[in-house]
Write a protein that holds these residues in place. Structure first.
Motif, PDB file in Angstrom:
ATOM      1  N   GLY A 181       0.660  -4.972   2.044  1.00  0.00           N
ATOM      2  CA  GLY A 181       0.905  -6.292   1.479  1.00  0.00           C
ATOM      3  C   GLY A 181       2.383  -6.575   1.275  1.00  0.00           C
ATOM      4  O   GLY A 181       2.814  -7.737   1.249  1.00  0.00           O
ATOM      5  N   LEU A 182       3.186  -5.502   1.142  1.00  0.00           N
ATOM      6  CA  LEU A 182       4.637  -5.647   1.009  1.00  0.00           C
ATOM      7  C   LEU A 182       5.343  -5.610   2.363  1.00  0.00           C
ATOM      8  O   LEU A 182       6.577  -5.592   2.411  1.00  0.00           O
ATOM      9  N   GLY A 183       4.565  -5.555   3.453  1.00  0.00           N
ATOM     10  CA  GLY A 183       5.161  -5.507   4.778  1.00  0.00           C
ATOM     11  C   GLY A 183       5.545  -4.124   5.233  1.00  0.00           C
ATOM     12  O   GLY A 183       6.216  -3.977   6.267  1.00  0.00           O
ATOM     13  N   LEU A 184       5.117  -3.080   4.518  1.00  0.00           N
ATOM     14  CA  LEU A 184       5.426  -1.690   4.869  1.00  0.00           C
ATOM     15  C   LEU A 184       4.229  -1.126   5.628  1.00  0.00           C
ATOM     16  O   LEU A 184       3.219  -0.764   5.037  1.00  0.00           O
ATOM     17  N   ARG A 185       4.350  -1.048   6.957  1.00  0.00           N
ATOM     18  CA  ARG A 185       3.196  -0.697   7.784  1.00  0.00           C
ATOM     19  C   ARG A 185       3.359   0.622   8.529  1.00  0.00           C
ATOM     20  O   ARG A 185       2.461   1.022   9.263  1.00  0.00           O
ATOM     21  N   ASP A 186       4.492   1.280   8.384  1.00  0.00           N
ATOM     22  CA  ASP A 186       4.672   2.591   9.013  1.00  0.00           C
ATOM     23  C   ASP A 186       5.410   3.508   8.058  1.00  0.00           C
ATOM     24  O   ASP A 186       5.953   3.086   7.022  1.00  0.00           O
ATOM     25  N   VAL A 187       5.444   4.799   8.409  1.00  0.00           N
ATOM     26  CA  VAL A 187       6.049   5.796   7.528  1.00  0.00           C
ATOM     27  C   VAL A 187       7.539   5.540   7.359  1.00  0.00           C
ATOM     28  O   VAL A 187       8.092   5.664   6.261  1.00  0.00           O
ATOM     29  N   PRO A 233       7.715   6.415  13.182  1.00  0.00           N
ATOM     30  CA  PRO A 233       6.970   5.289  13.755  1.00  0.00           C
ATOM     31  C   PRO A 233       5.471   5.301  13.484  1.00  0.00           C
ATOM     32  O   PRO A 233       4.779   4.333  13.827  1.00  0.00           O
ATOM     33  N   LEU A 234       4.942   6.360  12.903  1.00  0.00           N
ATOM     34  CA  LEU A 234       3.500   6.476  12.714  1.00  0.00           C
ATOM     35  C   LEU A 234       3.019   5.516  11.640  1.00  0.00           C
ATOM     36  O   LEU A 234       3.747   5.163  10.709  1.00  0.00           O
ATOM     37  N   GLY A 235       1.752   5.123  11.743  1.00  0.00           N
ATOM     38  CA  GLY A 235       1.143   4.259  10.742  1.00  0.00           C
ATOM     39  C   GLY A 235       0.897   5.008   9.447  1.00  0.00           C
ATOM     40  O   GLY A 235       1.031   6.238   9.351  1.00  0.00           O
ATOM     41  N   LEU A 236       0.490   4.277   8.424  1.00  0.00           N
ATOM     42  CA  LEU A 236       0.280   4.863   7.100  1.00  0.00           C
ATOM     43  C   LEU A 236      -0.907   5.812   7.065  1.00  0.00           C
ATOM     44  O   LEU A 236      -1.049   6.601   6.118  1.00  0.00           O
ATOM     45  N   ALA A 237      -1.765   5.756   8.084  1.00  0.00           N
ATOM     46  CA  ALA A 237      -2.888   6.708   8.129  1.00  0.00           C
ATOM     47  C   ALA A 237      -2.392   8.146   8.214  1.00  0.00           C
ATOM     48  O   ALA A 237      -3.112   9.078   7.838  1.00  0.00           O
ATOM     49  N   ALA A 238      -1.162   8.350   8.706  1.00  0.00           N
ATOM     50  CA  ALA A 238      -0.614   9.693   8.811  1.00  0.00           C
ATOM     51  C   ALA A 238      -0.413  10.342   7.452  1.00  0.00           C
ATOM     52  O   ALA A 238      -0.388  11.572   7.342  1.00  0.00           O
ATOM     53  N   LEU A 239      -0.271   9.535   6.410  1.00  0.00           N
ATOM     54  CA  LEU A 239      -0.020  10.081   5.073  1.00  0.00           C
ATOM     55  C   LEU A 239      -1.290  10.353   4.287  1.00  0.00           C
ATOM     56  O   LEU A 239      -1.231  10.943   3.206  1.00  0.00           O
ATOM     57  N   ARG A 240      -2.428   9.888   4.768  1.00  0.00           N
ATOM     58  CA  ARG A 240      -3.732  10.076   4.104  1.00  0.00           C
ATOM     59  C   ARG A 240      -3.650   9.610   2.640  1.00  0.00           C
ATOM     60  O   ARG A 240      -3.811  10.397   1.696  1.00  0.00           O
ATOM     61  N   LEU A 241      -3.402   8.338   2.465  1.00  0.00           N
ATOM     62  CA  LEU A 241      -3.305   7.734   1.148  1.00  0.00           C
ATOM     63  C   LEU A 241      -4.615   7.057   0.777  1.00  0.00           C
ATOM     64  O   LEU A 241      -5.477   6.818   1.623  1.00  0.00           O
ATOM     65  N   GLU A 242      -4.751   6.727  -0.480  1.00  0.00           N
ATOM     66  CA  GLU A 242      -5.923   5.999  -0.939  1.00  0.00           C
ATOM     67  C   GLU A 242      -5.928   4.596  -0.313  1.00  0.00           C
ATOM     68  O   GLU A 242      -4.857   3.995  -0.114  1.00  0.00           O
ATOM     69  N   PRO A 243      -7.120   4.056   0.020  1.00  0.00           N
ATOM     70  CA  PRO A 243      -7.165   2.724   0.653  1.00  0.00           C
ATOM     71  C   PRO A 243      -6.464   1.635  -0.161  1.00  0.00           C
ATOM     72  O   PRO A 243      -5.800   0.768   0.407  1.00  0.00           O
ATOM     73  N   ASP A 244      -6.597   1.662  -1.489  1.00  0.00           N
ATOM     74  CA  ASP A 244      -5.939   0.652  -2.310  1.00  0.00           C
ATOM     75  C   ASP A 244      -4.423   0.750  -2.195  1.00  0.00           C
ATOM     76  O   ASP A 244      -3.716  -0.267  -2.150  1.00  0.00           O
ATOM     77  N   LEU A 245      -3.894   1.977  -2.127  1.00  0.00           N
ATOM     78  CA  LEU A 245      -2.452   2.165  -2.001  1.00  0.00           C
ATOM     79  C   LEU A 245      -1.968   1.693  -0.632  1.00  0.00           C
ATOM     80  O   LEU A 245      -0.912   1.055  -0.514  1.00  0.00           O
ATOM     81  N   VAL A 246      -2.743   1.973   0.406  1.00  0.00           N
ATOM     82  CA  VAL A 246      -2.375   1.507   1.751  1.00  0.00           C
ATOM     83  C   VAL A 246      -2.349  -0.020   1.774  1.00  0.00           C
ATOM     84  O   VAL A 246      -1.424  -0.642   2.334  1.00  0.00           O
TER      85      VAL A 246
END
Length: 524
Positions: A218-224, A200-213
């Protein structure tokens, strides 16, 4: 009790944990099961601003391309509406009285490393995570603090008293613990609950590049969980293997390696003090007790120390180290205390040390027979020489000369460990040479009866001197496999002057007036 190899330190007084940090999985038949790996991840989101210890609203800013943005804000600035990622002009408009400090990545990295050294009081395996996090392997040490939850509270409480905002999460896999704490989840996660907790965590948990997030959102993928549910081949093809690796580490499907800030010691003991130690006498008394404990553990393990590290933890979180080394393995507390004695002045207790640890990062086998009779025929006099060299090496470099496979004078000898055995190269034979070659040989003026003969008069300084005796020449050709092509051969002579001086002189180049004479050393 002694520490097993790479086992964690204790939090108790002068004792060591008996259970090493094992790996997950079933134990082999006939052996006790290894403990499950447990890790504590810490996030210090305001480290760049809180390490400055400035009162009031403070913000750290940095240049990002053509923009100046806020990268860290204090609690007071956050309460007024400032946040990381905000444009610097907007932050000044919201809070004109905010104190602005430019970013200092080197200072932030040094502060995080000091905190990692401080965290060694809880476990010997501590690593860095990016520029604002720590990871602690707490396998086998949580019972010393009353459990994992109590250990986590102890760490966070101490960081809070140091003025640092911190979050912590405990999990079985290091990647899961890091993802939880970055995703805003705090607490202790039971084993085998990694995927349900992280999904359930947001994508910030993965520490990805801002462009990748942005692309994923943009594809509707907002959690892990929504990202992990997508076909893996398509994710890798479109976003790269880094995203797949981050997902596997966060969900507990792949191990995240921990690079220790310091290699775990082979053996160690520690003591905590209810009243901080501030005097030299107190430090010496604590060191004596720790040396007795560690040398006893070394004796029981049949080993001797080659290197020791005294680590002191100050009340304000500062960590200070003192290291000593020995040429031969030893477990004599009196000798080791003498080696530490001259270095204790480097310690600055100030408000006092609340914990002192003594580690043996390097040990060698040393049986009782070897200790009494000497290693490989070592005599009592040789043992005394070894201890003398140990004391000297704490103040100045100590080395010995060893022969090297080269006939060129500058390369014929090399510095070596005074305790290491000397291997004589095949075919190597000693020759009459000065004890010390001159680093910058001075030029000589020489008279010879014949162009290729020995000198009969030479001038060293301002006065000419007559040569009473001369031996030579000893012709030395350049080593073609390592010398430059234009290096000239040399002719060496051993000469005795009328003043009694015995010199080793060299003629380089063609014979006659064009030859160049130099003084290369003084003979005994």
């Amino acid at each position: 009790m002694p520490l097993p190899l790479f086992a964690p330190l204790t939090a108790g007084s002068g004792e060591a944990a008996a259970s090493p940090a094992g790996v997950q999985g079933a134990a082999p038949p006939g052996r006790a099961p290894q403990p499950q790996r447990r890790t504590l991840a810490l996030l210090l989101p305001r480290l760049p601003v809180e390490r400055l210890r400035r009162p009031g609203p403070v913000a750290v800013w940095a240049q990002r391309g053509a923009r100046r943005v806020v990268v860290s804000v204090s609690a007071e600035a956050s309460a007024a509406g400032l946040r990381a990622g905000q444009a610097l002009a907007d932050a000044q408009a919201i809070l004109p009285e905010v104190v602005l400090v430019p970013e200092d990545p080197a200072g932030d990295a040094a502060a995080l490393e000091r905190l990692a050294l401080w965290a060694l009081r809880f476990t010997p395996l501590v690593g860095l995570v990016a520029e604002d996090g720590l990871i602690l392997d707490i396998t086998g040490v949580d019972h010393l603090f009353g459990g994992e939850a109590a250990l986590r509270e102890e760490v966070l409480g101490r960081l809070g008293r140091m003025g640092l905002t911190a979050r912590g999460a405990v999990a079985g896999m290091a990647g899961t613990a890091v993802a939880l704490v970055r995703g805003g989840w705090e607490g202790v996660l039971p084993t085998r609950q990694e995927a349900p907790a992280v999904a359930p965590l947001g994508l910030a948990a993965l520490r990805l590049e801002p462009d990748l997030v942005g692309a994923l959102q943009g594809l509707g993928l907002r959690d892990v969980g929504s990202v992990a549910a997508q076909p893996r081949a398509g994710l890798v093809r479109r976003f790269g293997a880094g995203l797949a690796r981050a997902l596997d580490e966060a969900l507990g499907h792949a191990a995240r390696p921990i690079t220790p800030i310091r290699p775990p010691p082979e053996m160690a003991v520690a003591r905590d003090f209810a009243d901080p130690v501030v005097t030299r006498e107190g430090i010496e008394a604590a060191l004596a007790g720790l040396l007795d404990d560690l040398c006893r553990a070394l004796r029981e393990a049949g080993r001797g120390a080659r290197r020791m590290l005294l680590r002191t933890h100050r009340v304000d979180g500062e960590v200070q180290d003192i290291a000593i080394g020995t040429g031969l393995a030893t477990r004599d507390p009196k000798h080791l205390a003498r080696l530490f004695q001259g270095k204790l002045d480097r310690l600055a207790p100030e408000c006092g040390f609340e914990r002192i640890t003594l580690e043996a990062p390097r040990t060698d086998p040393l049986t009782g027979a070897q200790e009494n009779l000497g290693t490989a025929g070592r005599t009592a006099r040789q043992e005394e020489l070894a201890q003398l060299l140990d004391r000297l090496s704490q103040r100045l470099p100590v080395w010995r000369l060893a022969p090297r496979a080269s006939h060129w004078p500058e390369r014929a000898m090399a510095r070596a460990d005074p305790f290491a055995p000397v291997a004589v190269p095949e075919g190597w034979a000693p020759r009459p040479r000065p004890v010390r070659l001159l680093r910058k040989p001075p030029a000589l003026e020489v008279m010879a009866e014949v162009p290729d003969g020995p000198p009969f008069r030479l001038r060293l300084g301002r006065a000419w001197q007559r040569v009473l005796r001369a031996e030579g020449p000893e012709r030395i050709e350049p080593e073609w496999w390592r010398d430059r092509p234009d290096r000239l051969p040399r002719d060496y002579y051993r000469v005795e002057l009328e003043s009694g001086a015995r010199l080793w002189v060299c003629r380089a180049g063609p014979m006659g007036a064009e030859a160049r004479w130099v003084l290369h050393g003084h003979l005994p």
